[in-house]
Design an enzyme around this catalytic site. Sequence first.
Site, PDB file in Angstrom:
ATOM      1  N   ASP A  64       4.251  11.858 -12.930  1.00 16.49           N
ATOM      2  CA  ASP A  64       5.231  10.887 -13.411  1.00 16.49           C
ATOM      3  C   ASP A  64       5.209  10.829 -14.936  1.00 16.49           C
ATOM      4  OD1 ASP A  64       7.079   8.860 -13.521  1.00 16.49           O
ATOM      5  OD2 ASP A  64       5.656   7.279 -12.972  1.00 16.49           O
ATOM      6  N   MET A  65       5.979  11.723 -15.577  1.00 18.61           N
ATOM      7  CA  MET A  65       5.957  11.830 -17.034  1.00 18.61           C
ATOM      8  C   MET A  65       7.198  11.243 -17.707  1.00 18.61           C
ATOM      9  SD  MET A  65       3.021  13.003 -17.525  1.00 18.61           S
ATOM     10  CE  MET A  65       3.098  13.255 -19.281  1.00 18.61           C
ATOM     11  N   LYS A  66       8.247  11.000 -16.946  1.00 22.15           N
ATOM     12  CA  LYS A  66       9.477  10.391 -17.490  1.00 22.15           C
ATOM     13  C   LYS A  66       9.918  11.080 -18.785  1.00 22.15           C
ATOM     14  CE  LYS A  66       8.502   5.848 -15.466  1.00 22.15           C
ATOM     15  NZ  LYS A  66       7.100   6.095 -15.007  1.00 22.15           N
ATOM     16  N   ASP A  69      13.843  14.116 -24.165  1.00 23.72           N
ATOM     17  CA  ASP A  69      13.794  14.757 -25.471  1.00 23.72           C
ATOM     18  C   ASP A  69      15.038  15.628 -25.586  1.00 23.72           C
ATOM     19  OD1 ASP A  69      12.809  16.015 -27.931  1.00 23.72           O
ATOM     20  OD2 ASP A  69      10.810  15.366 -27.274  1.00 23.72           O
ATOM     21  N   ARG A 180       5.505  -3.978  -2.598  1.00 22.95           N
ATOM     22  CA  ARG A 180       4.424  -4.929  -2.378  1.00 22.95           C
ATOM     23  C   ARG A 180       4.448  -5.382  -0.917  1.00 22.95           C
ATOM     24  NH1 ARG A 180       3.377  -3.066  -6.538  1.00 22.95           N
ATOM     25  NH2 ARG A 180       2.836  -4.069  -8.520  1.00 22.95           N
ATOM     26  N   ARG A 210      -1.380  -0.697  -6.876  1.00 17.21           N
ATOM     27  CA  ARG A 210      -2.373  -1.772  -6.825  1.00 17.21           C
ATOM     28  C   ARG A 210      -2.690  -2.293  -5.424  1.00 17.21           C
ATOM     29  NH1 ARG A 210       0.080  -4.793 -12.004  1.00 17.21           N
ATOM     30  NH2 ARG A 210       1.756  -3.390 -11.408  1.00 17.21           N
TER      31      ARG A 210
END
EC number: 4.1.1.23
Length: 232
Positions: A64-66, A69, A180, A210
């Site tokens: 996950d580098m999003k 450029d 969640r 989480r």
Amino acid sequence: MNQPDVRDRLIVGLDVSSRSEAETIVAELGDAVSTYKIGYQLVFAGGLPLVEEMSRAGKRVFLDMKLLDIANTVEKGIESISRLGAAMTTIHAYPHAMAAAAKAAEGSDLLILAVTVLTSLDEADLAAAGYAGTIAGLVATRAAQARDAGIGGLVASAAEASALRRLVGPDMALVTPGIRPSGSAAGDQKRIATPTEALRDGASHLVVARPIIAAPDRRAAALAILAEMASA
């Protein structure tokens, strides 16, 4: 889009600050989880080699580098990510970046996911960043552009999942963070959903961090979420 098995639809976020902690989590979860997300937090803590190592061990890795450029830089970055063996990666849903990423991924197994609007943002955040209109409107515009650019999937809140599925059709992956289980704390996410809600509304994959990695029994937490997903 062929629906993957429920185990392959769960992506566990390795949002930790050391390689050793990430390896401990993967070992504890064992065969209960097949796909993991590695993002900035772990990449910049020495976790990038795990992409190749986990891929060779039979795990699928969502890097996950999003990326965002100039087109040439995005294209070369995607080519490098593909060589690492990642199964999925992210770019921000800007037209020039999506076109470059789609070109670079052509002929490979790398699934490009376009990030529409981050799930930690709400309408006030969007206005503060200088965007006119609504989150729903911006998400729809970027999703349509991703579809037309040949991008394989989207990352979006479950709140937009139903509308996006109608917009892009059945073939694009729809990956929803901000998941969640019932009773879990929202944390810093502002647009969240339960696994049942997200799948019902058209998500193909769910990202959970989480509620699993911070659980006293991580494997039990993952299995409980998988059971909820299966029942949905």
